[in-house]
Structure formats: C-alpha cells, structure tokens
Design an enzyme around this catalytic site. Structure first.
Site, PDB file in Angstrom:
ATOM      1  N   SER A 185       0.701  -1.018  -0.114  1.00  0.00           N
ATOM      2  CA  SER A 185       0.021  -0.211  -0.062  1.00  0.00           C
ATOM      3  C   SER A 185       0.901   1.406  -0.038  1.00  0.00           C
ATOM      4  CB  SER A 185      -1.003   0.069   1.231  1.00  0.00           C
ATOM      5  OG  SER A 185      -1.937   0.819   1.090  1.00  0.00           O
ATOM      6  N   ASP A 267     -10.538  -2.528  -4.623  1.00  0.00           N
ATOM      7  CA  ASP A 267     -10.029  -1.722  -3.140  1.00  0.00           C
ATOM      8  C   ASP A 267     -10.565  -0.608  -2.866  1.00  0.00           C
ATOM      9  OD1 ASP A 267      -8.223  -0.828  -1.653  1.00  0.00           O
ATOM     10  OD2 ASP A 267      -6.324  -2.243  -2.413  1.00  0.00           O
ATOM     11  N   HIS A 297      -7.132  -4.138   1.071  1.00  0.00           N
ATOM     12  CA  HIS A 297      -7.882  -3.706   1.980  1.00  0.00           C
ATOM     13  C   HIS A 297      -9.559  -3.871   2.255  1.00  0.00           C
ATOM     14  CE1 HIS A 297      -4.687  -0.600   0.567  1.00  0.00           C
ATOM     15  NE2 HIS A 297      -4.335  -0.213   1.530  1.00  0.00           N
TER      16      HIS A 297
END
Length: 321
Positions: A185, A267, A297
């Site tokens: 990320s 996501d 996520h």
C-alpha cells in the site's frame, strides 16, 4: 472474483473495470525533470551516515532475534523500527519491508525467509518515527508540505527507505548486492518511487501500491489517503504539479531489477486502476511477475488462501537475492 455483495461503500471499489480493462491501463508520462529530481535526492541521501543503533527488543520470537533499531535519515530525522536476524544460520541477504499508512506496531514474523536480515523501518512521522510537526494521522501526514514540491513528506519517506538500505549495509557490508525491498500500500508506492534510483536494491515486491497515475488518483472516489488530498485540493487549489513528481507509475517505468507486483481487482483504499498503472509500467521481462488479488484493504472469502500463495511466491522470489 469472490467479493461478497452488497459491499458497504457508496462507490464501486472495482470502478466497473474488468481484469482486461485494468491490464490495458497505460502509465502516465513523467513530467520534465522527473529523473533529475529523484537522482539529486538519492545522491544527497547517499551522503548521509545512518549511524544505526541496535538494542534488544521487548518483542520475542522462537525463530528470530528481535532488535530495536534507530538510524538517521535526511534532515537529521531519526527513524525507528525493528531488525530481525535468524537465530540459526548465517545472514546471506537483506530485506527492507515498508508498511501501509496505518503504520506498524511490530515486525511481520510470518515472512517465510531464511538467512535474511529483515529491517522494518517506520517512515518519518509514523509509529516509531515521530517527527513533529509531521502528523501521525495518515489523512494529515499525506498533506504535510504538499504545497512545497521539494519538501513534500513523501520524498522524505523515500529517503528513509534509501537510508534503511544504508543502515543495513553499515551493519552488514557483505550484503552489498543482496538487498531487496517489499512494501504494501503506502509502502508499495514508496518502494516504486525509490527502487529505480537505488542500484543497491536488487529485487522488489509491491503489494497494492498507491501513488500510481496521480491524475486518476486525484479523481477516483476512495476511502484512502487520496481522499484527504482530494479534499485539500477542493479548498486550496490544484496540487497535481507537485504530485506528478511523486507518481509511482512514472517511477516504475524506470525499474530494471526483477519485480513481483500484487495488485487487486477491488480496493476501496487504493483504486485498482492506480495499482495497475504501477504494475503495467514495469518492463516486460521473464523476471517480473504480476500476481492478481481479488481485493485489497478488504476482507473476502479467498483472502487467506490468496495471501498464503503470495507469501510462497515472495519466499521463492527473494531466495534468488
């Protein structure tokens, strides 16, 4: 995809795109001066002595010796984190591991790696690296000095990664030529920006990387750090010219070492088109691999199985260091 429906978001975290659509996304062109901007910063970072300091950690693990580490980054910023060393066997390779925007409260003990010194730095302002006035809150951290292209906090975080490599080499000079990077990320985006300009990093692994294709990043609905920047831009004017210098997809075009990228079809925090802009920018090579996740996520039925397969791939990938 095995994403359960309905999902709780007010927008579609798949953005109506198929895998074929995502694979067709072309990365943006870099602005003039992009390479010079980063090469200058790298040379300045390379001149910093990290002075790594180690002490026994309160964390314990049966397979790893756990040490607390502090080192000096650019601007005199002190970076804290952890260093894992194998309890048995030699250290043959090094790995720097970057965290997401939630920060980090402990090392990842489940990385299936042997004979590896694993450094888990906390990027400036976050977790073990507090540095007021940089906020520890992700939604404010991503805005720090965004109006000053040369001082934007994301650049400092890239430098923290480069100094993590310097710290590993200061501790273990024999690791020269055998250091990799893995980031997820936020840490994935930082890695994409850092790797092409640091020849000491010989392999890279990025999971659901952010900061790719900043034009899309500024325009797509999201729950992630881009939402904070979108709100800032609405009230303070465009920050696109700054962000173009910090585009992970533009940087990824310049990566020449083997890469493993894991990108998601769904996501809510890092828009898949931006992830794929980074992955698609990587040069076509038999040494590069794109691993597809159903989601990032977000919890989903196949998450444990897919992440286990990804860990297996990561293990094989870094054994070649």
């Amino acid at each position: 995809m095995s994403i359960p429906t309905p999902h709780p978001f007010a927008f579609d975290p798949a953005y109506g795109l198929t895998l074929a659509d995502l694979r067709a996304i072309a990365p943006p062109e870099a602005p003039a001066g992009f390479e010079a901007f980063w090469q200058k910063r790298y040379l300045q970072a390379l001149a910093v002595d990290p002075h790594p300091e180690l002490k026994a950690s309160d964390s314990k693990h049966p397979d790893w010796q756990v040490l607390d580490i502090v080192y000096t980054s650019t601007g005199g910023v002190r970076i804290g984190g952890w260093l894992l060393l194998p309890k048995d066997g030699p250290v043959r390779r090094g790995l720097v591991v970057g965290h997401g925007y939630g920060g980090r409260d402990q090392p990842d003990f489940d990385l299936p790696l042997e004979e590896t010194a694993i450094l888990f730095p906390c990027f400036r302002g976050l977790s073990r690296s507090p540095h007021p006035p940089i906020s520890a809150n992700a939604f404010f951290h991503v805005l720090h000095d965004i109006d000053k292209p040369e001082r934007y906090v994301i650049g400092g975080c890239v430098e923290d990664l480069w100094l993590a490599v310097s710290a590993l080499l200061a501790l273990y000079p024999g690791l020269d030529g055998h250091i990799g990077y893995s980031g997820i990320s936020f840490g994935g985006g930082i890695g994409a920006l850092a790797i092409p300009f640091d020849e000491r990093i010989r392999r890279g692994q990025l999971t659901v990387p952010t900061f790719g294709d900043r034009k899309r990043w500024l325009g797509l609905p999201t729950t992630g750090s881009a939402a904070a920047v979108q709100a800032y831009q609405k009230h303070h004017g465009s920050v696109f010219e700054t962000l173009r210098l910090y585009d992970a997809a533009c940087a990824a075009r310049r990566i020449t070492v083997p890469m493993l990228a894991a990108v998601a079809l769904f996501d809510p925090a890092v828009a898949p088109p931006c992830q794929f802009a980074v992955a698609n920018a990587l040069p076509q090579s038999k040494f590069n691999e794109i691993f597809i996740l159903d989601a990032g996520h977000f919890d989903y039925p196949e998450a444990a199985r897919q992440n286990a397969v990804l860990l297996d791939r990561l293990s094989l990938f870094f054994k070649a260091l």
